[in-house]
Design an enzyme around this catalytic site. Structure first.
Site, mmCIF file in Angstrom:
data_model
loop_
_atom_site.group_PDB
_atom_site.id
_atom_site.type_symbol
_atom_site.label_atom_id
_atom_site.label_comp_id
_atom_site.label_asym_id
_atom_site.label_seq_id
_atom_site.Cartn_x
_atom_site.Cartn_y
_atom_site.Cartn_z
ATOM 1 N N GLU A 157 0.877 -1.170 0.000
ATOM 2 C CA GLU A 157 0.000 0.000 0.000
ATOM 3 C C GLU A 157 0.911 1.217 0.000
ATOM 4 O OE1 GLU A 157 -3.086 -0.170 2.980
ATOM 5 O OE2 GLU A 157 -3.391 1.987 2.796
ATOM 6 N N CYS A 198 -1.354 9.590 2.137
ATOM 7 C CA CYS A 198 -1.136 9.152 0.753
ATOM 8 C C CYS A 198 -2.270 9.587 -0.169
ATOM 9 C CB CYS A 198 -0.916 7.643 0.707
ATOM 10 S SG CYS A 198 -2.216 6.751 1.560
#
Ligand code: ADP
Length: 499
Positions: free
Chosen positions: A267, A301
């Site tokens: 991820e 993110c």
């Protein structure tokens, strides 16, 4: 010592926390008693002192996880679900204390700390249903008397690297997804937030009554990540590397995993575009842009890194966006009024400064921001930045965004896709159906129409495409943390081709 038992150091007014690491249900000191200091991003003061583990501690944690594996895999789903629900209650009970620790250790605002606690609680509650997911399928077979099945089996020990930014949510996710599928876990939290990104999880899991060895946490000093990672790669009991972090580190870990043929779940970061079409409600678009670009001071993110605005509303959008951005309150993350807190480290601040300076040197302009007070960097809007500037291509982990005009929808899509990342994106338009149609053209793991680039729901498949990684969250993570086995049963005897 644990989070309930803080000690007041003689020289500091704030309390410093002391933690061991957590293996097989026990809090332990390292073999040689070494520890390292964790610092508060905003004040620079010592936040806590934590075990500096090495190879021996990582090995012991893997051993404990391995011993616990069979029993945990076979534990009835109802018992697992009850543990998750009990943990959810503990999170709620300790909400204020955890929020305070998060704000101090990771520099997140009070709002984000509370938001994380809500999401963790919901994730724990939801995970109580993941344990009941179907285990497989019964297949059709052309062979009479055959009972053919596809069955999911847990992998074994999963090593989870957890990050400092959305520390609480991401650490819980990195633990719950593998264990709900029947695996056991060794967590290696970021050295920048070992308490929020790991030790608090261990503590709550222990109090909730998770069996020893199901969740283990090994913390390490800065610069020592590789020592722990070496053991993860070399130890045959570890069957999966579950990584949340940067593309650069992911590339290196993926290469290593390839050599020892271990599964990875990645991820990673994103270079997330927001497209603003000229039929939009400009005020709403500005609010979405402000939240997307600057939430958690640009250190998640999902932040919007590039805002592509159709020419007809470009000037007006920019005027209002700059005005709004100037109103964001900056400062101490523990002050509930604060919207923009500190960057995580002096190195992170230096990197943001360098990227903005380069963009300006190449001809870009900062319409607002561009300075810092201590560790707090001002939310910054850049325009006229040439495409070769690093900030146009790489994820810049700070409150900095680029606004760029586009003439057509086609140009907006082409510019949005001008990156190898693919985590999240947003399209803002007055024509919802058109937004839905355009969503198909954006190369991204998530496309949010008439929403910010940042969104998180426990039932959603969050994850990247292209350089933003692979693997999906929530109930979809079952694919990442199980093997699918063909169990094929024949009643009677088969006709065989040669015997
Ligand atoms: P960030 O800048 O967001 O912390 P990184 O990718 O640098 O992202 O770090 C993510 C994780 O990777 C952290 O837990 C860190 O300890 C770990 N890490 C960094 N370097 C290495 C390495 N050489 N080997 C293994 N893990 C590493």
């Amino acid at each position: 010592m644990t989070i309930e038992e803080t000690s007041v150091s003689e020289t500091e007014t704030t309390s410093a926390i002391h933690y061991g690491h957590f293996v097989g249900g026990d809090w332990r000191a390292t073999a040689d008693g070494t520890t390292f200091e964790v610092h508060e991003p905003y004040t620079g003061k010592v936040f806590g002192e934590v075990a500096a583990c090495g190879q021996a501690e990582a090995k012991a944690a893997i051993e404990a996880a391995s011993v616990a594996f069979q029993g945990w895999a076979e534990l009835a789903p109802a018992r697992k679900a009850a543990l998750f629900l009990r943990a959810a209650e503990i999170v709620e009970r300790r909400r204020e204390r955890i929020a305070d620790l998060l704000a101090r250790e990771t520099g997140c605002t009070v709002f984000f700390a509370n938001f994380q606690q809500d999401l963790v609680k919901q994730t724990l509650q939801h995970a109580a249903s993941w344990v009941y997911q179907r285990k497989g399928d019964i297949l059709q077979s052309d062979v009479p008397g055959t009972y053919s099945t596809a069955v999911r089996r847990p992998l074994g020990v999963v090593a989870s690297f957890t990050p400092w930014n959305g520390a609480s949510v991401l650490a819980w996710r990195a633990v719950l997804q593998p264990i709900a599928a029947g695996n056991t876990v060794v967590v290696k939290p970021s050295e920048l937030a070992p308490v929020s990104a790991g030790l608090i999880v261990a503590e709550i899991a222990a109090e909730a009554g998770f069996p020893p060895g199901v969740v283990n946490v090994v913390t390490h000093a800065p610069g020592e990540a590789k020592v722990i990672a070496d053991e993860f790669f070399e130890n045959p009991e570890v069957r999966c590397i579950n990584f949340i972090g940067s593309v650069q580190t992911a590339r290196m870990l993926s290469e290593r995993a390839g050599r020892v043929l271990k599964r990875t779940v990645m991820e990673l970061g994103g270079y997330n575009p927001m497209i603003v079409l000229e039929d939009v409600d400009i005020d709403y678009a500005v609010r979405c842009a402000t939240f997307s670009a600057f939430f958690h001071q640009g250190q998640i993110c999902m932040n919007a890194r590039k805002i592509l605005v159709q020419r007809g509303i470009y000037d007006e959008f920019l005027r209002r966006f700059v005005e709004k951005t100037k109103t964001l309150r900056r400062g101490d993350p523990q002050n509930p009024e604060t919207v923009i807190g500190p960057l995580i480290t002096p190195q992170a601040l230096a990197s943001v400064k360098e990227r903005v300076a380069e963009a300006i040197e190449l001809g870009g302009k900062a319409l607002t921001g561009g300075n810092h007070q201590g560790q707090v960097y001002e939310p910054t809007i850049l325009v006229d930045v040439p495409p070769e500037a690093t900030v146009c291509n790489e994820e810049t982990f700070g409150p900095v965004t680029i606004v760029q005009p586009v003439d057509t929808v086609e140009e907006a899509i082409a510019q949005a896709n001008r990156t190898m990342y693919g985590l999240t994106s947003a399209i803002l338009t007055g024509d919802t159906y058109r937004g839905f149609e355009l969503a198909a053209q954006v190369k991204s793991g998530a496309v949010h129409v008439n929403m910010p680039t940042i969104d998180d729901e426990i039932q959603a498949p969050i994850g990247g495409v292209r350089d933003s990684g692979w693997g999906r969250t929530g109930p979809y993570s079952i694919d990442d943390f199980t093997d699918l086995i063909w169990v094929n049963v024949q009643s009677g005897q088969r006709k065989l081709p040669i015997a």
